[in-house]
Motif scaffolding. Structure first.
Motif, PDB file in Angstrom:
ATOM      1  N   LEU A  28       0.809  -1.207   0.000  1.00 27.47           N
ATOM      2  CA  LEU A  28       0.000   0.000   0.000  1.00 27.47           C
ATOM      3  C   LEU A  28       0.852   1.270   0.000  1.00 27.47           C
ATOM      4  O   LEU A  28       0.533   2.250  -0.676  1.00 27.47           O
ATOM      5  CB  LEU A  28      -0.924   0.018   1.226  1.00 27.47           C
ATOM      6  N   ASN A  29       1.924   1.256   0.758  1.00 24.60           N
ATOM      7  CA  ASN A  29       2.682   2.487   0.976  1.00 24.60           C
ATOM      8  C   ASN A  29       3.938   2.629   0.127  1.00 24.60           C
ATOM      9  O   ASN A  29       4.489   3.723   0.006  1.00 24.60           O
ATOM     10  CB  ASN A  29       3.061   2.603   2.453  1.00 24.60           C
ATOM     11  N   LYS A  30       4.399   1.550  -0.462  1.00 23.90           N
ATOM     12  CA  LYS A  30       5.639   1.605  -1.255  1.00 23.90           C
ATOM     13  C   LYS A  30       5.408   1.360  -2.739  1.00 23.90           C
ATOM     14  O   LYS A  30       6.056   1.976  -3.576  1.00 23.90           O
ATOM     15  CB  LYS A  30       6.650   0.576  -0.718  1.00 23.90           C
ATOM     16  N   LEU A  31       4.486   0.449  -3.053  1.00 24.59           N
ATOM     17  CA  LEU A  31       4.317   0.067  -4.458  1.00 24.59           C
ATOM     18  C   LEU A  31       3.212   0.858  -5.160  1.00 24.59           C
ATOM     19  O   LEU A  31       3.387   1.302  -6.294  1.00 24.59           O
ATOM     20  CB  LEU A  31       4.029  -1.433  -4.575  1.00 24.59           C
ATOM     21  N   ILE A  32       2.062   1.009  -4.516  1.00 21.36           N
ATOM     22  CA  ILE A  32       0.930   1.678  -5.164  1.00 21.36           C
ATOM     23  C   ILE A  32       1.092   3.190  -5.079  1.00 21.36           C
ATOM     24  O   ILE A  32       1.506   3.728  -4.053  1.00 21.36           O
ATOM     25  CB  ILE A  32      -0.407   1.262  -4.505  1.00 21.36           C
ATOM     26  N   HIS A  33       0.747   3.863  -6.165  1.00 22.37           N
ATOM     27  CA  HIS A  33       0.809   5.324  -6.189  1.00 22.37           C
ATOM     28  C   HIS A  33      -0.112   5.888  -5.106  1.00 22.37           C
ATOM     29  O   HIS A  33      -1.188   5.361  -4.845  1.00 22.37           O
ATOM     30  CB  HIS A  33       0.398   5.839  -7.571  1.00 22.37           C
ATOM     31  N   LYS A  34       0.308   6.993  -4.489  1.00 19.80           N
ATOM     32  CA  LYS A  34      -0.440   7.558  -3.360  1.00 19.80           C
ATOM     33  C   LYS A  34      -1.873   7.941  -3.738  1.00 19.80           C
ATOM     34  O   LYS A  34      -2.773   7.908  -2.900  1.00 19.80           O
ATOM     35  CB  LYS A  34       0.299   8.775  -2.804  1.00 19.80           C
ATOM     36  N   ASP A  35      -2.111   8.317  -5.018  1.00 20.50           N
ATOM     37  CA  ASP A  35      -3.470   8.682  -5.440  1.00 20.50           C
ATOM     38  C   ASP A  35      -4.395   7.476  -5.536  1.00 20.50           C
ATOM     39  O   ASP A  35      -5.619   7.619  -5.530  1.00 20.50           O
ATOM     40  CB  ASP A  35      -3.437   9.390  -6.799  1.00 20.50           C
ATOM     41  N   ASP A  36      -3.816   6.280  -5.652  1.00 19.72           N
ATOM     42  CA  ASP A  36      -4.620   5.057  -5.782  1.00 19.72           C
ATOM     43  C   ASP A  36      -4.652   4.235  -4.500  1.00 19.72           C
ATOM     44  O   ASP A  36      -5.461   3.314  -4.363  1.00 19.72           O
ATOM     45  CB  ASP A  36      -4.052   4.172  -6.909  1.00 19.72           C
ATOM     46  N   SER A  37      -3.776   4.551  -3.568  1.00 21.99           N
ATOM     47  CA  SER A  37      -3.598   3.712  -2.385  1.00 21.99           C
ATOM     48  C   SER A  37      -4.847   3.654  -1.506  1.00 21.99           C
ATOM     49  O   SER A  37      -5.272   2.580  -1.073  1.00 21.99           O
ATOM     50  CB  SER A  37      -2.408   4.224  -1.559  1.00 21.99           C
ATOM     51  N   SER A  38      -5.452   4.826  -1.225  1.00 18.75           N
ATOM     52  CA  SER A  38      -6.619   4.865  -0.334  1.00 18.75           C
ATOM     53  C   SER A  38      -7.789   4.077  -0.912  1.00 18.75           C
ATOM     54  O   SER A  38      -8.438   3.294  -0.212  1.00 18.75           O
ATOM     55  CB  SER A  38      -7.031   6.320  -0.097  1.00 18.75           C
ATOM     56  N   GLN A  39      -8.043   4.285  -2.208  1.00 17.63           N
ATOM     57  CA  GLN A  39      -9.149   3.561  -2.841  1.00 17.63           C
ATOM     58  C   GLN A  39      -8.885   2.060  -2.843  1.00 17.63           C
ATOM     59  O   GLN A  39      -9.792   1.266  -2.588  1.00 17.63           O
ATOM     60  CB  GLN A  39      -9.357   4.055  -4.272  1.00 17.63           C
ATOM     61  N   PHE A  40      -7.636   1.681  -3.113  1.00 18.37           N
ATOM     62  CA  PHE A  40      -7.319   0.248  -3.133  1.00 18.37           C
ATOM     63  C   PHE A  40      -7.485  -0.357  -1.743  1.00 18.37           C
ATOM     64  O   PHE A  40      -7.984  -1.474  -1.607  1.00 18.37           O
ATOM     65  CB  PHE A  40      -5.882   0.030  -3.632  1.00 18.37           C
TER      66      PHE A  40
ATOM     67  N   ILE B 259     -16.876  -8.383  -1.433  1.00 12.82           N
ATOM     68  CA  ILE B 259     -17.370  -7.442  -2.436  1.00 12.82           C
ATOM     69  C   ILE B 259     -16.315  -7.315  -3.532  1.00 12.82           C
ATOM     70  O   ILE B 259     -15.220  -6.788  -3.312  1.00 12.82           O
ATOM     71  CB  ILE B 259     -17.662  -6.072  -1.807  1.00 12.82           C
ATOM     72  N   ASP B 260     -16.622  -7.813  -4.708  1.00 13.84           N
ATOM     73  CA  ASP B 260     -15.674  -7.766  -5.825  1.00 13.84           C
ATOM     74  C   ASP B 260     -15.454  -6.323  -6.274  1.00 13.84           C
ATOM     75  O   ASP B 260     -16.305  -5.452  -6.080  1.00 13.84           O
ATOM     76  CB  ASP B 260     -16.202  -8.592  -6.992  1.00 13.84           C
ATOM     77  N   PHE B 261     -14.299  -6.090  -6.905  1.00 12.49           N
ATOM     78  CA  PHE B 261     -14.045  -4.766  -7.450  1.00 12.49           C
ATOM     79  C   PHE B 261     -13.120  -4.874  -8.649  1.00 12.49           C
ATOM     80  O   PHE B 261     -12.473  -5.896  -8.896  1.00 12.49           O
ATOM     81  CB  PHE B 261     -13.427  -3.847  -6.383  1.00 12.49           C
ATOM     82  N   ARG B 262     -13.093  -3.805  -9.396  1.00 10.64           N
ATOM     83  CA  ARG B 262     -12.182  -3.661 -10.532  1.00 10.64           C
ATOM     84  C   ARG B 262     -11.623  -2.249 -10.456  1.00 10.64           C
ATOM     85  O   ARG B 262     -12.369  -1.278 -10.413  1.00 10.64           O
ATOM     86  CB  ARG B 262     -12.931  -3.880 -11.853  1.00 10.64           C
ATOM     87  N   GLN B 263     -10.292  -2.154 -10.394  1.00  8.59           N
ATOM     88  CA  GLN B 263      -9.676  -0.845 -10.208  1.00  8.59           C
ATOM     89  C   GLN B 263      -8.432  -0.713 -11.072  1.00  8.59           C
ATOM     90  O   GLN B 263      -7.586  -1.618 -11.131  1.00  8.59           O
ATOM     91  CB  GLN B 263      -9.293  -0.631  -8.732  1.00  8.59           C
ATOM     92  N   SER B 264      -8.329   0.430 -11.726  1.00 10.27           N
ATOM     93  CA  SER B 264      -7.109   0.773 -12.454  1.00 10.27           C
ATOM     94  C   SER B 264      -6.184   1.503 -11.489  1.00 10.27           C
ATOM     95  O   SER B 264      -6.615   2.417 -10.780  1.00 10.27           O
ATOM     96  CB  SER B 264      -7.452   1.662 -13.649  1.00 10.27           C
ATOM     97  N   LEU B 265      -4.899   1.096 -11.432  1.00 11.64           N
ATOM     98  CA  LEU B 265      -3.980   1.718 -10.472  1.00 11.64           C
ATOM     99  C   LEU B 265      -2.550   1.701 -11.015  1.00 11.64           C
ATOM    100  O   LEU B 265      -2.212   0.925 -11.922  1.00 11.64           O
ATOM    101  CB  LEU B 265      -4.045   1.014  -9.128  1.00 11.64           C
ATOM    102  N   LEU B 266      -1.730   2.568 -10.448  1.00 13.31           N
ATOM    103  CA  LEU B 266      -0.315   2.668 -10.810  1.00 13.31           C
ATOM    104  C   LEU B 266       0.533   1.979  -9.752  1.00 13.31           C
ATOM    105  O   LEU B 266       0.349   2.212  -8.557  1.00 13.31           O
ATOM    106  CB  LEU B 266       0.099   4.135 -10.931  1.00 13.31           C
TER     107      LEU B 266
ATOM    108  N   PHE C 295     -11.374   2.086   5.326  1.00 14.23           N
ATOM    109  CA  PHE C 295     -10.643   1.298   6.318  1.00 14.23           C
ATOM    110  C   PHE C 295      -9.272   1.920   6.590  1.00 14.23           C
ATOM    111  O   PHE C 295      -8.700   2.601   5.738  1.00 14.23           O
ATOM    112  CB  PHE C 295     -10.423  -0.132   5.822  1.00 14.23           C
ATOM    113  N   ASN C 296      -8.725   1.629   7.784  1.00 19.66           N
ATOM    114  CA  ASN C 296      -7.313   1.917   8.033  1.00 19.66           C
ATOM    115  C   ASN C 296      -6.510   0.636   7.813  1.00 19.66           C
ATOM    116  O   ASN C 296      -7.062  -0.398   7.410  1.00 19.66           O
ATOM    117  CB  ASN C 296      -7.096   2.487   9.444  1.00 19.66           C
TER     118      ASN C 296
END
Length: 477
Positions: free
Chosen positions: A45-57, A69-76, A222-223
């Motif tokens: 969450l904190n090292k690999l995913i871009h900060k703009d996508d981290s919270s949503q992920f 709950i399934d999801f589909r997300q585009s992320l960096l 979530f935290n």
């Protein structure tokens, strides 16, 4: 360590026992050597995913783990060389033939996308703002730790509040009409306690007390400890679309009701006229075949009876047609008490002769917007019906009252007559020429006419009865 996967050409994360395991392909895609496939959620969450996508992920991830709950997300995701690569993450609850063991795991699949620049990250907020304004979508967030609400500017515009207005959890009741608030409250509590996301259509209330329809969605936040710390969501103004939808539904219901009445009327015409014409044809056939003058005279008398009966039937059918085509008559404010007084005057002799007592209570509501002739006809038919089917061992007592139920006016007429066996006759009660007692003057047209008058003005009539005890007709206007 998990068992060796059967398929090695898929980029995925395997989630098992609160631990994340990476496939070789996924690690290779982001430039890591596949020696240790184990990875921590915090690192991801904190090292690999871009900060703009981290919270949503994070929120999507815990909703998937906790509530499936399934999801589909585009992320960096940042590669080892420091460059971001775009992936599309999708979910799966099954093993998908990726493991040899019998332990069911959950999987996050990562499909690479071609990604040339990071301009998307910089323009993200601009595109969101433009899209929100063009589609009338507002966003909100409730911080459960600080117990504070946050709105974006689009939400303030939609709800007609000033740009410096500060929303409050304590004021949330003022954002919804009374009937919608309880529904939204239940959904919000379910989301904030159990983590259940929601999607619903409901009404909201602007600062200027204008009600309008919205489509609302909410998700838990979530935290890192899987604790729900807030609820975020969006809502869209769909008032114009909803109005068209409700109008179309009303029109569809009207057409369906009209088609049903038309079908029933066609059936009545076909059935009743056929019986008369068949009877008439038989009499004519007998007239042609008999030589006896006496028999011919008797048959001619039969023709007169058939003609008289046919005329009555046509008059009744004409009355039904008149009801269906005269609903455009102007309605006016009518008093139940005055209509009842007129009916009692018109059948005064019948009431006196039968020793009928009529008690009425219109204290809760005495006025209704209705066609006066219809209201009098309804009262007349139901009162005379009660007198006609009075109990032989007691004088008729008829109780009439009006009240409001679920914002609609109700008229109830109860008698102490012989009652109706609803199990036996309930589905035929309002049919034309249907009788359920052996009174010689029973025709079976009064209730049919009454129901047609009520239906024609979008009301409904229901009956409750117990044999030898009572009958109650409940009319909803």
């Amino acid at each position: 360590m998990p068992s060796k996967p059967i398929e090695n050409n898929i980029g995925y994360l395997e989630l098992k026992n609160d631990t994340i395991y990476c496939s070789k392909v996924f690690l290779s895609d982001i430039g890591y050597i596949a020696k240790n496939k184990k990875i921590s959620l915090d690192f991801f969450l904190n090292k690999l995913i871009h900060k703009d996508d981290s919270s949503q992920f994070r929120n999507n991830y815990f909703s998937f783990i906790k509530n499936n709950i399934d999801f589909r997300q585009s992320l960096l995701i940042e590669s080892k060389k420091g460059k971001y690569k775009e992936f599309v993450c999708t979910t799966s609850h099954t093993q998908a033939n990726l493991s040899n063991n019998n332990t069911k795991s959950k999987f996050l699949f990562f499909n690479k996308r071609k990604f040339k620049t990071n301009k998307k990250v910089n323009k993200h907020k601009f595109y969101y703002k433009e899209a929100a304004e063009m589609t009338s979508i507002g966003s909100w967030y409730v911080d459960l730790i600080k117990r504070k609400s946050y709105w974006d500017q689009q939400t303030r515009r939609i709800l007609e509040y000033s740009e410096d207005y500060k929303p409050s959890i304590n004021k949330s009741v003022s954002y919804y009409p009374k009937e919608s608030y309880e529904q939204v409250k239940r959904l919000f509590l379910k989301c904030s306690i159990d983590g259940k996301a929601f999607s619903t259509e409901t009404k909201m209330l602007t600062k200027n007390n204008r009600e309008f329809w919205v489509r609302a969605n909410g998700k838990p936040v979530f935290n890192d400890k899987k604790e729900i710390i807030g609820v975020r969501g969006i809502f869209q103004d769909i008032d114009e679309t909803k109005a068209k939808e409700l109008s179309l539904l009303r029109t569809s219901n009207i057409i369906a009701a009209q088609n049903k009445r038309l079908f029933n009327f066609a059936h009545i015409v076909s059935h009743n006229l056929r019986s008369h014409t068949s009877n008439l044809s038989l009499v004519v056939e007998l007239l042609n075949s008999t030589e006896s003058k006496e028999e011919k005279l008797e048959l001619i008398n039969s023709v007169e009876n058939i003609a008289s009966s046919l005329n009555d039937t046509i008059l009744h059918l004409n009355e039904v047609v008149t009801i269906q085509t005269s609903t455009n008559k102007s309605k006016s404010l009518v008093k139940f008490s005055k209509s009842l007084k007129r009916v009692k005057i018109s059948i005064g002799q019948i009431i006196t002769k039968s020793r009928t007592i009529i008690n009425s209570d219109f204290s809760k509501i005495d006025t209704i917007d209705y066609i006066p002739a219809y209201l009098e006809s309804i009262l007349l038919n139901l009162i005379t019906n009660s007198i006609k089917y009075k109990h032989p061992e007691r004088d008729p007592i008829i109780e009439i009252k009006s009240y409001v139920e679920n914002s609609r006016t109700i008229l109830e007429i109860t008698d102490n007559g012989i009652g109706i066996d609803l199990e036996k006759f309930g589905d035929k009660l309002f049919g034309m020429y249907k009788t359920f007692h052996y009174n010689k003057d029973a025709i079976g047209i009064g209730l049919f006419i009454t129901k047609n008058q009520i239906d024609a003005l979008d009301g409904e009539i229901n009956v409750f009865s117990e044999v030898e005890k009572f009958t109650t007709f409940k009319i909803t206007f």
